[in-house]
Design an enzyme around this catalytic site. Structure first.
Site, PDB file in Angstrom:
ATOM      1  N   HIS A  80       0.815  -1.212   0.000  1.00  0.00           N
ATOM      2  CA  HIS A  80       0.000   0.000   0.000  1.00  0.00           C
ATOM      3  C   HIS A  80       0.856   1.273   0.000  1.00  0.00           C
ATOM      4  O   HIS A  80       0.327   2.377   0.054  1.00  0.00           O
ATOM      5  CB  HIS A  80      -0.922  -0.031   1.226  1.00  0.00           C
ATOM      6  CG  HIS A  80      -2.113   0.858   1.119  1.00  0.00           C
ATOM      7  ND1 HIS A  80      -2.447   1.787   2.085  1.00  0.00           N
ATOM      8  CD2 HIS A  80      -3.059   0.969   0.157  1.00  0.00           C
ATOM      9  CE1 HIS A  80      -3.542   2.420   1.739  1.00  0.00           C
ATOM     10  NE2 HIS A  80      -3.947   1.945   0.570  1.00  0.00           N
ATOM     11  N   LYS A 114       3.325   4.474  -0.957  1.00  0.00           N
ATOM     12  CA  LYS A 114       3.253   5.474  -2.009  1.00  0.00           C
ATOM     13  C   LYS A 114       4.419   6.456  -1.847  1.00  0.00           C
ATOM     14  O   LYS A 114       4.479   7.184  -0.852  1.00  0.00           O
ATOM     15  CB  LYS A 114       1.927   6.235  -1.949  1.00  0.00           C
ATOM     16  CG  LYS A 114       0.678   5.345  -1.953  1.00  0.00           C
ATOM     17  CD  LYS A 114      -0.443   6.048  -1.236  1.00  0.00           C
ATOM     18  CE  LYS A 114      -1.720   5.252  -1.137  1.00  0.00           C
ATOM     19  NZ  LYS A 114      -1.687   3.845  -0.977  1.00  0.00           N
ATOM     20  N   LYS A 130      -4.663  10.353   4.993  1.00  0.00           N
ATOM     21  CA  LYS A 130      -4.300   9.530   6.155  1.00  0.00           C
ATOM     22  C   LYS A 130      -3.344  10.364   6.991  1.00  0.00           C
ATOM     23  O   LYS A 130      -2.149  10.433   6.713  1.00  0.00           O
ATOM     24  CB  LYS A 130      -3.604   8.235   5.716  1.00  0.00           C
ATOM     25  CG  LYS A 130      -4.453   7.358   4.768  1.00  0.00           C
ATOM     26  CD  LYS A 130      -4.052   7.574   3.358  1.00  0.00           C
ATOM     27  CE  LYS A 130      -4.516   6.500   2.413  1.00  0.00           C
ATOM     28  NZ  LYS A 130      -5.915   6.186   2.400  1.00  0.00           N
ATOM     29  N   ASP A 156      -0.839  16.089  19.897  1.00  0.00           N
ATOM     30  CA  ASP A 156      -0.515  17.256  20.738  1.00  0.00           C
ATOM     31  C   ASP A 156      -0.102  18.483  19.942  1.00  0.00           C
ATOM     32  O   ASP A 156       0.591  19.369  20.460  1.00  0.00           O
ATOM     33  CB  ASP A 156       0.609  16.905  21.725  1.00  0.00           C
ATOM     34  CG  ASP A 156       0.131  15.995  22.844  1.00  0.00           C
ATOM     35  OD1 ASP A 156      -1.098  15.882  23.039  1.00  0.00           O
ATOM     36  OD2 ASP A 156       0.984  15.394  23.514  1.00  0.00           O
TER      37      ASP A 156
END
Length: 512
Positions: free
Chosen positions: A176, A178, A410, A415
């Site tokens: 997956h 990239k 994604k 924080d």
């Protein structure tokens, strides 16, 4: 013959047929070895144009790595095109999907033009999307400067689906990752594959996404990760799997004709914004100086993601806030309990994912909705992207110019000091099945920028998911500023709702 026997005979016939169609043998190792020669990344040449540009930019930042974000689809394609156009030494491209569409072919045109200039091009693609692409990829691989490998291939190039019958555990594992790295100077890492829906080239669908252009020491780490995948035993030269077409000249001519497509004009105009970025001149693009760490799974590992483990450590160390943007969000029991524990400690948890109307994988929504109420009861903030975001502007984080938009970014922000951008979704596939990669930046300025961008357009672009008693409700802001409440999945067709209902009864959560 009784009905029971007839049914058994039909099932046996189907099973035998599937087995016959799916019993293609792995190519002979001697054949693979004759075509597959180990190679390594070409390290940065300080005298190259891109190296000099990176050096010039490095003088403008305080961190060891420079970072520029790409949120616009057109800009994301233009940056890739312009980066490859400036290549002088090498191009390494690694992608999960390479679509047989306009931008997919244009991307290959850019790589071919680089190879024609004498640049070494290595293209590594997962085999999940190469159906119908064998002839073209094999033609490109015939160029002396162009090598193509496919990850975890289907041995039978015609009957791919049937091979899952006896090779499911192997074929279920996909790459997956990239990344695009040019001349060892610049890399682009993020959530985008290569295809029209990722680059604002489709009118019916757009994936809103986020990439990072980086330069500095982390580029060498990206190169090393690429080499590990490129030289791994399940990365096959395309020539070992398929034969080139009889008329390679015709294939290349058809490919290069994509350059004359009218729809390319906006992309060529957008490249002008990156002309300065990849030279020694100043650029109008926002530049951040950051410490960066590459998170990348080991190729070929079928269970357990190293990326997931490292992101989990950053999450549990958070003391104030955690923001997760994941198009496919299936936390499962352990993940939902972990988020609830953080929320109980007073940490603000915000999850941005797709609504049922905007998701492109309806089955995944069944895995997400199972934990929605539990998360809300624990005080986790849930936001679901609308499928019909405003048409008259490109929003800062979500982005939409098409009839329907879908979140594909994604991103994790911890924080407001750390931010992860990469390929990792919070779902069982990314955690336990596929390989993933991304960049974790220790960079308060960048993290705050992404954090603010994620929330700046929430009012008009998402549904606020909340509880009314024991029932889930969706709240959205109207154009006039008024609130509207939905008592069921908003703007989702009855067919989508039915699909989710069916999927919720199936034992498929570990595959979502």
């Amino acid at each position: 013959m009784s009905l029971k026997r007839r049914i058994f005979a039909c099932m046996l016939t189907l099973a035998v047929s599937f087995q016959l169609f799916s019993c293609a043998q792995r190519p002979e190792q001697s054949h693979i070895d004759a075509l597959k020669h180990p190679s390594e990344a070409i390290l940065l040449d300080p005298a190259s144009t891109l190296a000099e540009a990176a050096s010039e930019h490095a003088m403008l930042i305080t961190g060891s790595n420079g970072v520029t974000l790409l949120s616009s689809g057109i800009s994301a394609f233009a940056a890739r095109w312009e980066l490859i156009e400036h290549a002088e030494v090498s191009v390494d491209a690694q992608y999960y999907r390479l679509n047989n569409d306009l931008t997919g072919k244009l991307f290959l045109v850019a790589l071919l033009r680089a190879a024609e200039r004498g640049v070494r091009v290595r293209l590594l693609v997962d085999d999940i999307s190469t159906s119908g692409f064998d002839q073209l990829l094999n033609t490109l691989a015939a160029h002396p400067n162009f090598s193509v490998r496919v990850y975890n291939p289907f041995y039978d190039r015609r009957y791919r689906g049937s091979q899952f019958v006896h090779s499911f555990s192997r074929l279920n594992h996909r790459m997956h990752n990239k990344s695009l790295t040019v001349d060892g100077a610049f890399s682009i890492v993020g959530g985008r594959n290569i295809g029209d829906e990722y680059f604002s080239a489709r009118h019916d669908m757009e994936f809103s996404d986020l990439d990072a252009i980086v330069f500095g020491p982390v580029v060498a780490d990206i190169q090393q990760s690429f080499d590990e995948y490129w030289n791994h035993h399940i990365a096959y030269p395309i020539e070992a799997l398929a034969s080139p077409p009889a008329d390679t000249h015709k294939v290349l001519l058809e490919l290069e004709q994509q350059l004359y497509a009218q729809s390319l004009r906006p992309y060529l105009q957008a490249t002008q914004r990156f002309e300065d970025y990849f030279t020694q001149q100043a650029s109008e693009l926002t530049l951040f100086g950051c410490e960066a760490t590459l998170l990348s799974d080991t190729p070929g590992v079928l269970v357990g993601s190293e990326v997931a483990t490292k992101l989990g450590l950053s999450m549990v160390r958070s003391t104030e806030s955690v923001v997760v943007a994941s198009p496919y969000f299936v936390p499962r029991k352990h993940g939902a309990e972990g988020l609830a524990d953080l929320a109980e400690k007073g940490i603000e948890i915000s999850i941005l994912t797709n609504s049922l109307a905007s998701t492109d994988v309806v089955a995944v929504h069944s895995g997400y909705q199972r934990y929605r109420k539990q998360l809300l009861e624990a005080g986790v903030n849930l936001f679901e992207l609308k499928a019909d975001a405003p048409q008259d502007k490109r929003v800062k984080f979500f982005g939409n110019q098409a009839q329907r938009s879908s979140l594909h970014s994604k991103v994790f922000v911890f924080d407001q000091t750390q931010v992860f951008i990469g390929s990792f979704n919070w779902d069982p596939r990314s955690i336990n099945i596929n390989s993933e990669m991304g960049l974790l930046f220790d960079c308060p300025e960048l993290a705050s920028f992404v954090y603010q961008g994620a929330f700046s357009d929430l009012k008009q672009d998402v549904y606020f998911v909340e509880l009314e008693g024991k029932r889930v409700r969706w709240r959205e802001y109207q154009g006039n500023g008024e609130l509207r409440q939905h008592r069921s999945e908003p703007n989702a067709s009855w067919w989508r709702r039915f699909q989710v209902w069916v999927a919720s009864w199936l034992p498929i959560e570990d595959q979502l």
